[in-house]
Design a protein around this motif. Structure first.
Motif, PDB file in Angstrom:
ATOM      1  N   LEU A   1     -20.831   1.548  98.766  1.00  0.00           N
ATOM      2  CA  LEU A   1     -21.595   0.768  97.783  1.00  0.00           C
ATOM      3  C   LEU A   1     -22.870   1.487  97.372  1.00  0.00           C
ATOM      4  O   LEU A   1     -23.221   1.521  96.186  1.00  0.00           O
ATOM      5  CB  LEU A   1     -21.937  -0.611  98.357  1.00  0.00           C
ATOM      6  CG  LEU A   1     -20.790  -1.603  98.509  1.00  0.00           C
ATOM      7  CD1 LEU A   1     -21.263  -2.850  99.247  1.00  0.00           C
ATOM      8  CD2 LEU A   1     -20.215  -1.961  97.152  1.00  0.00           C
ATOM      9  N   ILE A   2     -23.576   2.062  98.336  1.00  0.00           N
ATOM     10  CA  ILE A   2     -24.821   2.785  98.018  1.00  0.00           C
ATOM     11  C   ILE A   2     -24.507   4.016  97.175  1.00  0.00           C
ATOM     12  O   ILE A   2     -25.234   4.328  96.227  1.00  0.00           O
ATOM     13  CB  ILE A   2     -25.586   3.146  99.301  1.00  0.00           C
ATOM     14  CG1 ILE A   2     -26.149   1.868  99.938  1.00  0.00           C
ATOM     15  CG2 ILE A   2     -26.705   4.136  99.018  1.00  0.00           C
ATOM     16  CD1 ILE A   2     -26.790   2.074 101.289  1.00  0.00           C
ATOM     17  N   GLY A   3     -23.434   4.711  97.494  1.00  0.00           N
ATOM     18  CA  GLY A   3     -23.038   5.882  96.706  1.00  0.00           C
ATOM     19  C   GLY A   3     -22.714   5.515  95.271  1.00  0.00           C
ATOM     20  O   GLY A   3     -23.129   6.198  94.326  1.00  0.00           O
ATOM     21  N   GLU A   4     -21.968   4.430  95.086  1.00  0.00           N
ATOM     22  CA  GLU A   4     -21.630   3.977  93.731  1.00  0.00           C
ATOM     23  C   GLU A   4     -22.893   3.583  92.968  1.00  0.00           C
ATOM     24  O   GLU A   4     -23.030   3.883  91.779  1.00  0.00           O
ATOM     25  CB  GLU A   4     -20.654   2.804  93.806  1.00  0.00           C
ATOM     26  CG  GLU A   4     -19.277   3.201  94.293  1.00  0.00           C
ATOM     27  CD  GLU A   4     -18.388   2.015  94.619  1.00  0.00           C
ATOM     28  OE1 GLU A   4     -18.879   0.859  94.616  1.00  0.00           O
ATOM     29  OE2 GLU A   4     -17.190   2.245  94.891  1.00  0.00           O
TER      30      GLU A   4
ATOM     31  N   SER B   1     -21.897  13.052  93.571  1.00  0.00           N
ATOM     32  CA  SER B   1     -22.314  14.179  92.747  1.00  0.00           C
ATOM     33  C   SER B   1     -23.639  14.708  93.291  1.00  0.00           C
ATOM     34  O   SER B   1     -24.361  14.004  94.014  1.00  0.00           O
ATOM     35  CB  SER B   1     -22.492  13.733  91.291  1.00  0.00           C
ATOM     36  OG  SER B   1     -23.597  12.847  91.190  1.00  0.00           O
ATOM     37  N   THR B   2     -23.968  15.921  92.944  1.00  0.00           N
ATOM     38  CA  THR B   2     -25.226  16.517  93.400  1.00  0.00           C
ATOM     39  C   THR B   2     -26.411  15.685  92.927  1.00  0.00           C
ATOM     40  O   THR B   2     -27.346  15.426  93.684  1.00  0.00           O
ATOM     41  CB  THR B   2     -25.357  17.957  92.864  1.00  0.00           C
ATOM     42  OG1 THR B   2     -24.232  18.703  93.318  1.00  0.00           O
ATOM     43  CG2 THR B   2     -26.625  18.610  93.340  1.00  0.00           C
ATOM     44  N   GLN B   3     -26.349  15.224  91.685  1.00  0.00           N
ATOM     45  CA  GLN B   3     -27.451  14.440  91.133  1.00  0.00           C
ATOM     46  C   GLN B   3     -27.636  13.124  91.887  1.00  0.00           C
ATOM     47  O   GLN B   3     -28.758  12.716  92.175  1.00  0.00           O
ATOM     48  CB  GLN B   3     -27.218  14.147  89.639  1.00  0.00           C
ATOM     49  CG  GLN B   3     -27.196  15.365  88.770  1.00  0.00           C
ATOM     50  CD  GLN B   3     -25.815  16.026  88.710  1.00  0.00           C
ATOM     51  OE1 GLN B   3     -24.862  15.600  89.355  1.00  0.00           O
ATOM     52  NE2 GLN B   3     -25.718  17.097  87.936  1.00  0.00           N
ATOM     53  N   ALA B   4     -26.530  12.453  92.214  1.00  0.00           N
ATOM     54  CA  ALA B   4     -26.622  11.180  92.932  1.00  0.00           C
ATOM     55  C   ALA B   4     -27.147  11.402  94.348  1.00  0.00           C
ATOM     56  O   ALA B   4     -27.954  10.619  94.848  1.00  0.00           O
ATOM     57  CB  ALA B   4     -25.262  10.496  92.972  1.00  0.00           C
TER      58      ALA B   4
END
Length: 85
Positions: free
Chosen positions: A72-75, A7-10
């Motif tokens: 993993l980093i994205g999650e 997502s943009t926020q992440a």
């Protein structure tokens, strides 16, 4: 492994954090995957240095580990944005 987009926020959350901060704040599973990736990368480099040959299997393993780490980093970033952490 399925690919997905943050997502943009992440994505903005990750951009705010330096890689060294990600290593400190990240959950244990991310740190373990970072270590596994570093070890596999070093082994591939040493193999090349010793033999002058590229082991394509080792390169494929390193690439797969990188994708797993990115996932993993994205999650983790998504959970940070959602306030779950």
């Amino acid at each position: 492994m399925a690919m997905r987009v943050l997502s943009t926020q992440a994505a903005l959350e990750l951009l705010k954090l330096r890689p060294s901060v990600v290593h400190i704040l990240a959950p244990r599973e991310v740190k373990l995957k970072q270590h596994e990736l570093a070890t596999a990368t070093r082994n591939a480099e040493l193999f090349y240095a010793r033999t002058g040959q590229i082991d394509h299997g080792m390169i494929q393993d390193v690439t797969e580990l990188r994708l797993q780490l990115d996932t993993l980093i994205g999650e983790w970033a998504e959970r940070r944005v959602e306030g779950v952490i």
